[in-house]
Write a protein that holds these residues in place. Structure first.
Motif, mmCIF file in Angstrom:
data_model
loop_
_atom_site.group_PDB
_atom_site.id
_atom_site.type_symbol
_atom_site.label_atom_id
_atom_site.label_comp_id
_atom_site.label_asym_id
_atom_site.label_seq_id
_atom_site.Cartn_x
_atom_site.Cartn_y
_atom_site.Cartn_z
ATOM 1 N N GLN A 1 30.249 47.431 20.898
ATOM 2 C CA GLN A 1 29.731 47.997 22.137
ATOM 3 C C GLN A 1 29.101 49.348 21.840
ATOM 4 O OE1 GLN A 1 32.629 48.350 25.181
ATOM 5 N NE2 GLN A 1 31.168 48.898 26.759
ATOM 6 N N VAL A 2 27.800 49.431 22.074
ATOM 7 C CA VAL A 2 27.070 50.651 21.763
ATOM 8 C C VAL A 2 27.086 51.566 22.966
ATOM 9 C CG1 VAL A 2 24.826 51.605 21.128
ATOM 10 C CG2 VAL A 2 25.588 49.436 20.135
ATOM 11 N N HIS A 3 27.449 52.811 22.767
ATOM 12 C CA HIS A 3 27.522 53.756 23.870
ATOM 13 C C HIS A 3 26.385 54.769 23.860
ATOM 14 C CE1 HIS A 3 31.482 52.406 25.134
ATOM 15 N NE2 HIS A 3 31.830 52.364 23.878
ATOM 16 N N LEU A 4 26.002 55.244 22.677
ATOM 17 C CA LEU A 4 24.987 56.280 22.560
ATOM 18 C C LEU A 4 23.986 55.894 21.478
ATOM 19 C CD1 LEU A 4 27.349 59.391 22.566
ATOM 20 C CD2 LEU A 4 25.968 58.579 24.472
ATOM 21 N N VAL A 5 22.718 55.988 21.790
ATOM 22 C CA VAL A 5 21.671 55.660 20.831
ATOM 23 C C VAL A 5 20.649 56.796 20.805
ATOM 24 C CG1 VAL A 5 19.853 54.054 20.188
ATOM 25 C CG2 VAL A 5 21.965 53.195 21.236
ATOM 26 N N GLU A 6 20.505 57.397 19.621
ATOM 27 C CA GLU A 6 19.553 58.497 19.464
ATOM 28 C C GLU A 6 18.188 57.975 19.021
ATOM 29 O OE1 GLU A 6 23.523 60.200 17.635
ATOM 30 O OE2 GLU A 6 22.347 58.355 17.437
ATOM 31 N N SER A 7 17.157 58.700 19.392
ATOM 32 C CA SER A 7 15.809 58.385 18.926
ATOM 33 C C SER A 7 14.989 59.659 18.909
ATOM 34 C CB SER A 7 15.145 57.327 19.812
ATOM 35 O OG SER A 7 15.015 57.804 21.144
ATOM 36 N N GLY A 8 13.844 59.611 18.218
ATOM 37 C CA GLY A 8 12.928 60.735 18.233
ATOM 38 C C GLY A 8 12.948 61.620 17.008
ATOM 39 N N GLY A 9 13.798 61.322 16.054
ATOM 40 C CA GLY A 9 13.836 62.144 14.859
ATOM 41 C C GLY A 9 12.617 61.909 13.987
ATOM 42 N N GLY A 10 12.564 62.616 12.871
ATOM 43 C CA GLY A 10 11.462 62.442 11.952
ATOM 44 C C GLY A 10 11.231 63.685 11.125
ATOM 45 N N SER A 11 10.041 63.770 10.581
ATOM 46 C CA SER A 11 9.690 64.887 9.710
ATOM 47 C C SER A 11 8.505 65.643 10.287
ATOM 48 C CB SER A 11 9.330 64.376 8.314
ATOM 49 O OG SER A 11 10.409 63.695 7.721
ATOM 50 N N VAL A 12 8.631 66.955 10.353
ATOM 51 C CA VAL A 12 7.528 67.796 10.799
ATOM 52 C C VAL A 12 7.507 69.057 9.942
ATOM 53 C CG1 VAL A 12 7.556 66.979 13.172
ATOM 54 C CG2 VAL A 12 8.905 68.985 12.546
ATOM 55 N N GLN A 13 6.410 69.758 10.006
ATOM 56 C CA GLN A 13 6.312 71.027 9.294
ATOM 57 C C GLN A 13 6.945 72.143 10.110
ATOM 58 O OE1 GLN A 13 2.106 71.485 8.373
ATOM 59 N NE2 GLN A 13 2.476 70.705 6.302
ATOM 60 N N ALA A 14 7.312 73.187 9.425
ATOM 61 C CA ALA A 14 7.880 74.355 10.087
ATOM 62 C C ALA A 14 6.922 74.847 11.174
ATOM 63 C CB ALA A 14 8.133 75.461 9.078
ATOM 64 N N GLY A 15 7.523 75.209 12.297
ATOM 65 C CA GLY A 15 6.732 75.639 13.433
ATOM 66 C C GLY A 15 6.425 74.530 14.417
ATOM 67 N N GLY A 16 6.665 73.301 14.001
ATOM 68 C CA GLY A 16 6.389 72.161 14.852
ATOM 69 C C GLY A 16 7.504 71.884 15.854
ATOM 70 N N SER A 17 7.340 70.770 16.566
ATOM 71 C CA SER A 17 8.291 70.400 17.614
ATOM 72 C C SER A 17 8.686 68.935 17.488
ATOM 73 C CB SER A 17 7.671 70.625 19.000
ATOM 74 O OG SER A 17 7.335 71.976 19.216
ATOM 75 N N LEU A 18 9.872 68.643 17.953
ATOM 76 C CA LEU A 18 10.360 67.272 18.080
ATOM 77 C C LEU A 18 11.194 67.188 19.349
ATOM 78 C CD1 LEU A 18 11.618 66.359 14.483
ATOM 79 C CD2 LEU A 18 9.714 65.287 15.691
ATOM 80 N N ARG A 19 11.252 66.007 19.924
ATOM 81 C CA ARG A 19 12.160 65.785 21.050
ATOM 82 C C ARG A 19 13.069 64.617 20.718
ATOM 83 N NH1 ARG A 19 11.221 64.171 27.411
ATOM 84 N NH2 ARG A 19 10.770 62.119 26.498
#
Length: 125
Positions: free
Chosen positions: A1-19
Motif C-alpha cells: 500500500q503506497v502512501h506517499l509518492v514523490e516526483s519532480g526531482g532531477g539535475s539542474v545547475q546552481a541558481g536554478g529551480s525545481l519543484r
C-alpha cells in the motif's frame, strides 16, 4: 500500500529551480503534518520544511529559508516543495513524510509515520 509518492526531482545547475511534489493517499494526508527531509551522502537526515495540513504554519531549516517554499493542495492531496536559487550543497535524496510534528521558535520536532521512497536532486556548479 503506497502512501506517499514523490516526483519532480532531477539535475539542474546552481541558481536554478525545481519543484518537488508529494502525492499522498488518504490515510497519509490525514496526518497532522507533512514535511520534506533530505539526506546527502555521509550526512545526517535534515528536516527541510514542514506544514500543518490543517493550517498554514510552516517550518524551514535555516539552510533553505528564503529559497524553498512548502505548500499544499488539499483538493489534490499533494504537498509541494518549490526550490529556488539552488546550490550544490542542496544535492541530496529528498523524502516526503507525513505524521506529527511541532515547530516552535525554530525547533522542529517530529514523529513521522509515513515516508516516501525518496527522489534525487542534483545541483551542479
Amino acid at each position: 500500500q503506497v502512501h506517499l509518492v514523490e516526483s519532480g526531482g532531477g539535475s539542474v545547475q546552481a541558481g536554478g529551480s525545481l519543484r518537488l511534489s508529494c502525492a499522498a493517499s488518504g490515510s497519509a494526508y490525514r496526518s497532522r503534518c507533512m514535511a520534506w527531509f533530505r539526506q546527502a551522502p555521509g550526512k545526517e537526515r535534515e528536516g527541510v520544511a514542514a506544514v500543518y495540513t490543517g493550517g498554514s504554519s510552516t517550518y524551514y531549516a535555516d539552510s533553505v529559508k528564503g529559497r524553498f517554499t512548502i505548500s499544499q493542495d488539499n483538493a489534490k492531496n499533494t504537498v509541494y516543495l518549490q526550490m529556488n536559487s539552488l546550490k550544490p550543497e542542496d544535492t541530496a535524496m529528498y523524502y516526503c513524510a507525513a505524521g506529527d510534528c511541532a515547530f516552535v521558535a525554530g525547533t522542529f520536532n517530529y514523529a513521522m509515520h509515513y515516508w516516501g521512497k525518496g527522489i534525487l536532486v542534483t545541483i551542479s556548479s
